[in-house]
Design an enzyme around this catalytic site. Structure first.
Site, PDB file in Angstrom:
ATOM      1  N   GLY A  45      -0.791   0.724   1.447  1.00  0.00           N
ATOM      2  CA  GLY A  45      -1.499   1.806   0.926  1.00  0.00           C
ATOM      3  C   GLY A  45      -2.374   2.383   1.942  1.00  0.00           C
ATOM      4  CD  GLN A  50      -7.589   3.975   4.197  1.00  0.00           C
ATOM      5  OE1 GLN A  50      -6.550   3.986   3.414  1.00  0.00           O
ATOM      6  NE2 GLN A  50      -7.855   2.577   4.753  1.00  0.00           N
ATOM      7  CB  CYS A  96      -9.230  -2.183   3.720  1.00  0.00           C
ATOM      8  SG  CYS A  96      -9.344  -0.554   3.790  1.00  0.00           S
ATOM      9  CG  LEU A  97      -3.981  -0.097   6.938  1.00  0.00           C
ATOM     10  CD1 LEU A  97      -3.092   0.993   7.036  1.00  0.00           C
ATOM     11  CD2 LEU A  97      -3.480  -1.433   7.663  1.00  0.00           C
ATOM     12  CG  HIS A 138      -7.772  -0.823  -1.807  1.00  0.00           C
ATOM     13  ND1 HIS A 138      -8.313  -2.075  -1.102  1.00  0.00           N
ATOM     14  CD2 HIS A 138      -7.767   0.066  -0.748  1.00  0.00           C
ATOM     15  CE1 HIS A 138      -8.695  -1.970   0.136  1.00  0.00           C
ATOM     16  NE2 HIS A 138      -8.090  -0.540   0.375  1.00  0.00           N
ATOM     17  CD  GLU A 139      -4.870   2.700  -0.257  1.00  0.00           C
ATOM     18  OE1 GLU A 139      -5.651   3.675   0.268  1.00  0.00           O
ATOM     19  OE2 GLU A 139      -4.641   1.748  -0.054  1.00  0.00           O
ATOM     20  CG  HIS A 142      -9.933   4.173   0.627  1.00  0.00           C
ATOM     21  ND1 HIS A 142     -10.880   3.790   1.599  1.00  0.00           N
ATOM     22  CD2 HIS A 142      -9.061   3.072   0.643  1.00  0.00           C
ATOM     23  CE1 HIS A 142     -10.390   2.635   2.059  1.00  0.00           C
ATOM     24  NE2 HIS A 142      -9.177   2.449   1.955  1.00  0.00           N
TER      25      HIS A 142
END
Ligand SMILES: [Zn+2]
Length: 167
Positions: A45, A50, A96-97, A138-139, A142
């Site tokens: 994701g 990000q 997470c990236l 999660h996204e 963000h």
């Protein structure tokens, strides 16, 4: 082409993203580039913030249960999401990236329903469970300037801060 991914504790990750109003070629190019960036980093994701863009855009491409592979046909492009329903509870080991090399279990809703717009501005509705539900929550966090490490209980949070200092 891929974009640079912002990493914790970059303050830009704390911005609240704004709704998308124009569904044009520029948006499509951004979505395509976000997909390439996510895949290049082995992510499931990615939210626009990000890559430094405070817009309510996210993509999710979770692996299939049967072979643990990601298929582009499963890719979801979610714009301006709004939760309709959040039910149940589940634990999932999240990463997470923007928080590389750190994984920890968090508690999320087990099942969610949301409305969103696709890349053409069409209204959509989606019901999700399991990994897909977790990835979407999660996204969407963000988009509101939240990271999964914010959700950790104090001891796990301390473990994270400790690991971060070690790098
Ligand atoms: Zn993330």
């Amino acid at each position: 082409m891929t974009l640079e991914i912002l990493k914790y504790p970059d303050k830009r990750l704390r911005q609240k993203s704004m709704p998308v109003e124009v569904f044009d070629k520029e948006l499509h190019t951004l979505l395509d580039t976000m997909y390439e960036t996510m895949m290049a980093h082995n992510g499931v994701g990615l939210a626009a913030i990000q890559v430094g863009l405070p817009k309510r855009i996210l993509i999710v491409n979770v692996p299939r249960e049967e072979d643990n592979e990601q298929y582009k046909e499963d890719l979801l492009e979610i714009i301006n999401p709004v939760f309709l329903k959040q039910e149940g509870e589940m634990e999932w080991n999240e990463g997470c990236l923007s928080v590389p090399d750190f994984y920890e279990s968090t508690t999320r809703f087990a099942s969610i329903t949301l409305t969103y717009k696709d890349r053409f501005g069409n209204d959509k509705i989606l019901q999700a469970e399991g990994l897909l539900s977790v990835a979407l929550q999660h996204e969407i966090d963000h988009l509101n300037g939240m990271l999964f490490v914010d959700k950790l209980p104090i001891l796990k949070r301390k473990k994270f801060e400790k690991e971060l200092r070690r790098k």
